[in-house]
Enzyme design. Structure first.
Site, mmCIF file in Angstrom:
data_model
loop_
_atom_site.group_PDB
_atom_site.id
_atom_site.type_symbol
_atom_site.label_atom_id
_atom_site.label_comp_id
_atom_site.label_asym_id
_atom_site.label_seq_id
_atom_site.Cartn_x
_atom_site.Cartn_y
_atom_site.Cartn_z
ATOM 1 N N SER A 572 0.788 -1.232 0.000
ATOM 2 C CA SER A 572 0.000 0.000 0.000
ATOM 3 C C SER A 572 0.821 1.284 0.000
ATOM 4 O O SER A 572 0.266 2.364 -0.118
ATOM 5 C CB SER A 572 -1.030 0.004 1.124
ATOM 6 O OG SER A 572 -0.468 -0.393 2.319
ATOM 7 N N LYS A 615 -6.278 3.076 8.744
ATOM 8 C CA LYS A 615 -5.411 4.093 8.155
ATOM 9 C C LYS A 615 -5.986 5.485 8.372
ATOM 10 O O LYS A 615 -5.265 6.425 8.671
ATOM 11 C CB LYS A 615 -5.206 3.813 6.669
ATOM 12 C CG LYS A 615 -4.297 2.613 6.436
ATOM 13 C CD LYS A 615 -4.220 2.250 4.978
ATOM 14 C CE LYS A 615 -3.329 1.032 4.780
ATOM 15 N NZ LYS A 615 -3.390 0.537 3.404
#
Ligand code: ADP
Length: 665
Positions: A572, A615
């Site tokens: 990511s 996140k």
């Protein structure tokens, strides 16, 4: 040959005699009892001064100390369970719901009226049996022969079928065969006259559960049906019923497990799998080893003196790093309902029934958990808390708890508005609330010490934001993002680690050299590959970025992600690495308060990534204003609570070039 009896012999006889009585009274399963008695017989024949004797006595003592048949009675009152879960935990509503559903299924299975089919061609026999069984609270149906029975079973299988052998049309044996194929969970009990006992035994070999020879007493029928049902309940009860709590540390996994045990009225115990190094820690050592010990599961069951505790197996994802043997298969033996009914610990060497134990696993991340294990678990995801949730949990649960635990009167300490907020923002940086609880504990401990030193003072201590600074010293954290300036070659990104979401600052540097790509900062293989992909994308689009043709021929690139002590991996960070490189090579600074996450392809598309909620939480903790996530993560974004989307902008993008444009100033 012995001529005289020595005093030691008397002593030995006493010990052996005592053990024999204990074995008889230990309510062990029949086979285990037999084996224990045989062991004892062997001991009678060897000298008490030999090592084998001591090992043997210790072994028998151990077998005797196990709770073979000792279980706590389950409390299956769901309303009460809900009350207990709410009493100890704020929020977590979806998780509590799942746990209660899990318990409700258990209740239904336990309280469902069992369905029994009586098959006999003699009407009187059929009616009599049906009458008694109905009285014993079973739901009973009857059938005159095999064909009739199969018709009745169609669509609504029975738990137990009691059938005669000799009947017209389809007879008992034929019926048994068909049931075995079509309804493998149905238990068949054969009812038979004296003359046909051999055929009944043949039926048992073919898979009948039991047989009853006429004439039988009512108690015999009841006992036999009860046994059959117990087997069935255990089977349905445990199928796929291993819960796994997955999420960052300090999000309430352990304490929820404890509450489940309390709600059920079971004892609770924990085993940390992270600390296990060897299969023998789970399965036990063979007795022939010096210092042999049983495995931890059996040890814990003995310690809590109950055969049906809630056992929490912690840190499932930490197992296996330097584990000797195959941890997954050892754990499957413990967890799998098909296998754990006769779990054989190597030290015990006799089966112990683990099927009534309720296992709950915990893990921070599931990526490293072996697939065969993952398939058997019902995963419940725990996620980090928002600032607001943390404040509520602190004022309702953590502060009162710590004040009480440090021996202070409950009204003696008051945390005023803003104090908890300050602790969370400036002294902790975490998804859960473990450190928050520690900081509150530190403050309460200091107040406790003060109050012991100045006995006469009984004043209420008010913890204001300033007082927090006094007790905890200088703040540990500041908002990394807002308090620093935007720079060239440094981009902000979001990744997921074991501790939840994490903010990272990817740095890129160029130097004279020969096309080399240097990557540092404890990055895993996947993240390194992302870096290569990002560089290739930039090189193949050099013109669009305004990079001179032969630039890469004479330069090395270096990508570094600080906090080298923390292992980072996953795809990511791809888009963030690209942004850092683009910033460096175009000479334009990157917005520090825009954080990106997403995997990139060589063609510049952005692929969805996991852990969006974690996140976003991490971004908010660090003071990020805008988060860019892949378009195909839209569902995850839609699922975020209102609360979480406040004060932060979430942008969706599927083009690497667009992200670069948005990030660069
Ligand atoms: P984990 O097992 O996930 O690491 P713990 O269960 O040890 O976390 O939780 C750490 C502390 O936080 C415990 O004291 C627990 O009671 C408390 N806690 C966690 N979540 C909540 C919640 N939702 N409400 C109240 N207290 C909580």
């Amino acid at each position: 040959m012995k001529f005289f009896k020595k005093p030691e012999d008397d002593k030995q006889e006493n010990i052996i005699g005592e053990l024999r009585q204990k074995i008889a009274a230990a309510s062990m399963p029949e086979t285990v009892q037999k084996i224990t008695e045989q062991e004892l017989d062997i001991l009678c024949r060897i000298s008490p001064s030999s090592a084998e004797y001591t090992i043997g006595i210790t072994y028998i003592d151990y077998l005797l100390s196990l709770p073979w048949n000792k279980k706590t009675e389950d409390n299956l009152d769901i309303a009460r369970a809900e009350r207990i879960l709410n009493e100890n935990h704020y929020g977590l509503s979806k998780i509590k719901e799942r746990v209660l559903e899990h318990l409700a299924v258990k209740v239904l299975i336990m309280s469902r009226k069992a369905r029994i089919l009586v098959v006999d061609d003699e009407e009187i026999a059929r009616k009599n049996l049906a009458h008694v069984l109905t009285k014993a609270e079973y739901e009973v149906a009857t059938a005159a022969d095999g064909q009739d029975a199969l018709k009745k079973m169609d669509g609504a299988p029975f738990d137990v079928v009691l059938t005669d052998l000799k009947m017209g049309k389809i007879d008992g044996m034929d019926l048994l065969n068909r049931i075995r194929i079509r309804y493998p969970d149905t238990k068949v009990i054969i009812v038979t006259g004296y003359a046909t006992v051999p055929s009944a035994i043949e039926a048992m070999q073919k898979g009948a559960f039991h047989y009853l020879a006429k004439p039988f007493t009512l108690d015999e029928v009841r006992a036999s049906i009860k046994q059959a049902l117990e087997k069935n309940i255990v089977m349905t009860n445990t199928k796929g019923s291993v819960l796994c709590f997955a999420g960052p540390p300090g999000t309430g996994k352990t304490s929820l497990g404890r509450s489940i045990a309390r709600a059920l009225g079971r004892t609770f115990t924990r085993i940390s799998l992270g600390g296990l190094k060897d299969e023998a820690d789970i399965r036990g050592h063979r007795r022939t080893y010096v210092g042999a010990k049983p495995g931890r599961v059996i040890e814990e069951i003995r310690r809590v003196e109950s055969a049906n505790p809630v056992i929490m197996l912690d840190e499932l994802d930490k197992i296996g790093r330097d584990f000797k043997g195959d941890p997954a298969s050892a754990l499957l033996e413990v967890l799998d309902p098909e296998q754990n009914r006769a779990f054989v610990d190597h030290y015990l060497d006799v089966p112990f029934d683990l099927s009534s134990v309720m296992f709950i696993l915990t893990a921070n991340v599931l990526d490293t958990v072996p697939a065969p294990l993952r398939d058997r678990m019902e995963v419940i995801e725990f996620s980090g808390y928002t600032q607001e949730e943390k404040e509520k949990i602190a004022s309702r649960f953590l502060c009162p708890k710590q004040i009480r635990e440090k021996g202070l009167p409950h009204d003696r300490v008051v945390f005023t508005d803003g104090s908890v907020e300050k602790i969370i923002r400036e002294y902790t940086r975490e998804a859960g609330i473990r450190n928050l609880e520690r900081k509150i504990a530190t403050i309460c401990r200091k107040i406790a010490k003060d109050s012991v030193e100045h006995r006469d003072s009984a004043d209420v201590v008010r913890i204001t934001p300033e007082a927090v600074g006094f007790y905890l010293g200088r703040p540990r954290y500041h908002l990394d993002v807002i308090e620093e300036t935007d720079r060239i070659g440094v981009a902000t990104g979001l990744v997921r680690t074991e501790a939840g979401g994490e903010i990272i600052f990817v740095e890129a540097a160029k130097m004279k050299g020969t096309k080399e790509l240097i990557i540092t900062g404890s990055l895993g293989d996947v993240m390194r590959e992302s870096a290569q992909a990002a560089l290739s994308y930039i090189r193949s689009n050099a013109e669009a970025f305004g990079i001179p043709d032969n630039f890469f021929e004479h330069h090395d690139m270096h990508i570094h992600v600080p906090s080298g002590a923390i292992q980072k991996d996953g795809p990511s960070a791809g888009i963030t690495i690209l942004a850092a490189l683009a910033s460096l090579l175009t000479g334009r600074p990157a917005h520090r308060d825009i954080a990106s996450t997403g995997e990139i392809t060589l063609t510049g598309r952005i692929i969805p990534v996991g852990g969006i909620r974690e996140k976003v939480l991490a971004a908010k903790r660090a003071g990020v204003r805008t988060v860019i996530v892949p378009v195909r993560n839209r569902n995850d974004v839609d699922e975020l609570d209102e609360d979480l989307r406040k004060d932060i902008e979430i942008r969706l993008s599927d083009s690497a070039m667009d992200v670069v444009k948005a990030v660069l100033i």
